[in-house]
Scaffold this active site. Structure first.
Site, mmCIF file in Angstrom:
data_model
loop_
_atom_site.group_PDB
_atom_site.id
_atom_site.type_symbol
_atom_site.label_atom_id
_atom_site.label_comp_id
_atom_site.label_asym_id
_atom_site.label_seq_id
_atom_site.Cartn_x
_atom_site.Cartn_y
_atom_site.Cartn_z
ATOM 1 N N GLU A 160 -8.706 -8.467 0.769
ATOM 2 C CA GLU A 160 -8.715 -8.341 -0.701
ATOM 3 C C GLU A 160 -9.618 -9.343 -1.411
ATOM 4 O O GLU A 160 -9.201 -9.969 -2.383
ATOM 5 C CB GLU A 160 -7.279 -8.423 -1.235
ATOM 6 C CG GLU A 160 -6.405 -7.331 -0.658
ATOM 7 C CD GLU A 160 -4.944 -7.390 -1.127
ATOM 8 O OE1 GLU A 160 -4.640 -8.133 -2.054
ATOM 9 O OE2 GLU A 160 -4.126 -6.670 -0.525
ATOM 10 N N ASN A 202 -10.430 -5.984 4.991
ATOM 11 C CA ASN A 202 -9.356 -5.088 4.550
ATOM 12 C C ASN A 202 -9.183 -5.162 3.033
ATOM 13 O O ASN A 202 -9.181 -6.258 2.467
ATOM 14 C CB ASN A 202 -8.053 -5.550 5.231
ATOM 15 C CG ASN A 202 -6.899 -4.590 5.062
ATOM 16 O OD1 ASN A 202 -7.048 -3.391 5.328
ATOM 17 N ND2 ASN A 202 -5.749 -5.090 4.636
ATOM 18 N N HIS A 238 -2.710 2.352 -0.512
ATOM 19 C CA HIS A 238 -1.459 2.397 -1.280
ATOM 20 C C HIS A 238 -1.708 3.429 -2.383
ATOM 21 O O HIS A 238 -2.413 3.154 -3.343
ATOM 22 C CB HIS A 238 -1.151 1.025 -1.879
ATOM 23 C CG HIS A 238 -0.882 -0.027 -0.842
ATOM 24 N ND1 HIS A 238 0.217 0.016 -0.015
ATOM 25 C CD2 HIS A 238 -1.576 -1.136 -0.481
ATOM 26 C CE1 HIS A 238 0.202 -1.026 0.798
ATOM 27 N NE2 HIS A 238 -0.879 -1.738 0.539
ATOM 28 N N GLU A 265 -2.531 0.328 5.479
ATOM 29 C CA GLU A 265 -1.254 0.022 4.792
ATOM 30 C C GLU A 265 -0.748 1.252 4.048
ATOM 31 O O GLU A 265 -0.217 1.145 2.941
ATOM 32 C CB GLU A 265 -1.441 -1.147 3.815
ATOM 33 C CG GLU A 265 -1.974 -2.408 4.472
ATOM 34 C CD GLU A 265 -2.081 -3.602 3.524
ATOM 35 O OE1 GLU A 265 -1.478 -3.566 2.432
ATOM 36 O OE2 GLU A 265 -2.766 -4.569 3.892
ATOM 37 N N ASP A 267 0.942 4.047 2.158
ATOM 38 C CA ASP A 267 2.193 4.501 1.546
ATOM 39 C C ASP A 267 1.814 5.310 0.306
ATOM 40 O O ASP A 267 0.742 5.118 -0.256
ATOM 41 C CB ASP A 267 3.186 3.361 1.246
ATOM 42 C CG ASP A 267 2.603 2.177 0.512
ATOM 43 O OD1 ASP A 267 1.574 2.330 -0.173
ATOM 44 O OD2 ASP A 267 3.174 1.073 0.605
#
Ligand code: 9MR
Length: 456
Positions: A160, A202, A238, A265, A267
């Site tokens: 990030e 990432n 996400h 990650e 979701d």
């Protein structure tokens, strides 16, 4: 964990089963009928993983699903900086080691998350800046990647670091303020510490071609052109109630730069579209040959950081949701085995390792360097001569202006000029021809160091 081994294992089981029942069987990388996420992904040479909170490994509903469905894990928090170096120079690996043991006992690979991130920095690092922070963060990368060396399939080396919004530039942070080259310095240190791990960048909000993903794309292209060791890009994913129409195209443009891509990650917001979006993301990965795997950020809805979003594949009772079925079907319908070449080393910008003089008695030493502007990591190989060693000393004269900031697997006397490195208790005794390795990190330039070795 080697995914090809998992693939071979899956094929072996399938073939054995077919022979046992007297059927003829055609092996294909096309449609198949795996019955768990991990087995279905493995049939296509990929992994399917989950983020794990190690505190939940003693909850049997949780662990039953984890062990049955997933062939890869990542620590949700336990390998982050605040967890692994709560005080400067004092490292704590309890949670991370526990997860690695669980993974090894259950044939799962491990993603490492994350060596450097502006969030979840320990308090002592939050208060640091400039060269002191640069040195501390590189030391962190080196120590943690060394501790887990050989056990991690892919590391999120930097997490990030790019800004949201339209700038396409870096996010401000104390890490960024140490100099724009902090990301490449971190990747070089990680490569030196664990040459077998794939090294990933990432980030989130990178789910289509947009200013942020393009900023990252330009960085990866620049790294590849200059030989900075990067192997993969993680797309956190996400997601809300829709999926960017160019999600797959975006993965593909990164893959075309010569890196693997991974969904790291995943979701998805609950609602009518959840199952469709899960299916579409899985299909996109299956359609990109360098998309090597998918990780969902938790096991059951109640395990998720997203609270009431019910964003995962299993409900709170552990039942499979519609999204699960869509993912499994997409894995089974997927074609092709991803190409997963081993991590690529950068072309040698540093001089090749020095050739030690022929070893008779005594010992010899050679050094290899990973350098960046203002610093370096040196890896030194000590080779015992025909008599073996009870202990050894390596002297290295540093170029003027350079100094040693930390050392591993040896004890240093001095930090500039001529520095003497002595073996530690576990690597002093070498039989003839046996090799020990130690390393040190320095500021300044390390070019031109010639080590000399003395045995005792
Ligand atoms: O899921 C993690 C949660 O338990 C932590 O409290 C949080 C702390 O910032 O981090 C969460 O995981 C994040 C991941 O490390 C990086 N990408 C975003 C994830 C969700 O916030």
């Amino acid at each position: 964990m080697n995914h090809r081994r998992l693939l071979r294992a899956a094929v072996t089981i399938a073939v054995t089963g077919a022979l046992a029942t007297g059927m003829t069987m055609v092996l294909t990388t096309g449609a198949s009928a795996g019955t768990t996420l991990g087995a279905s992904a493995a049939e296509k040479g990929r992994y399917f993983g989950a983020a794990v909170a190690t505190g939940k490994l003693s909850t049997s509903v949780y662990t039953t699903i984890l062990n049955r469905e997933f062939n890869s894990v990542v620590a949700e928090n336990e390998m982050k900086w605040d967890a692994t170096e709560p005080q400067q120079g004092r490292f704590s690996y309890t949670g991370g080691d526990r997860l690695v043991s669980h993974a090894q006992a259950n044939g799962m690979s491990v993603r490492g998350h994350a060596l450097l991130w502006h969030q979840q920095e320990p308090g002592w690092a939050q208060g640091m800046s400039g060269s002191a922070l640069r040195s501390a963060m590189i030391n962190h990368v080196t120590q943690v990647a060394t501790h887990f060396r050989g056990k991690i399939y892919a590391w999120d080396v930097v997490n990030e670091a790019f800004a949201d919004g339209g700038s396409g530039g870096r996010r401000d942070s104390n890490l960024q303020r140490t100099g724009n080259d902090w990301i490449e310095a971190a990747f070089r240190a990680a490569r030196a510490a664990d040459p077998g791990a794939k090294l990933c960048y990432n980030d989130y909000n990178t789910d289509g071609v947009n200013a942020k993903s393009t900023g990252i794309y330009n960085m990866v292209r620049d790294f590849k052109s200059r030989g900075v060791p990067i192997d993969c890009v993680g797309f956190q994913s996400h997601l809300g109630t829709s999926l960017a129409s160019d999600y797959q195209a975006n993965l593909q443009r990164f893959a075309d730069l010569g890196v693997d891509v991974q969904i790291t990650e995943l979701d998805v917001m609950t609602g009518g579209n959840q199952a469709n979006i899960y299916g579409a993301v899985t299909r996109a990965c299956m359609n990109v040959s360098r998309c090597t795997g998918i990780t969902v950020w938790g096991v059951r809805d109640c395990d998720s950081w997203r609270g009431s979003d019910n964003a995962l594949l299993f409900d709170c009772n552990g039942n499979k949701k519609a999204a699960y079925t869509n993912v499994l079907n997409a894995l089974n319908a997927g074609t092709g085995t991803p190409t997963t070449p081993p991590p690529t080393s950068p072309p040698p910008t540093d001089p090749p390792p020095t050739t030690p003089p022929p070893t008779t008695g005594g010992c010899s030493a050679s050094v290899s360097l990973n350098s960046w502007t203002g610093g370096f990591v040196a890896t030194v190989k000590v080779t015992a001569g025909s008599a073996g060693t009870n202990g050894w000393n390596v002297s290295v004269t540093l170029p003027s202006g350079a100094s040693v900031t930390n050392t591993w697997s040896a004890t240093a006397s001095g930090s500039s000029g001529t520095v003497r490195f002595a073996n530690v208790d576990y690597n002093g005794r070498l039989t003839a021809g046996q090799v020990a390795e130690f390393g040190f990190q320095g500021t300044g330039s390390g070019t031109g160091m010639t080590p000399t070795c003395t045995a005792s």
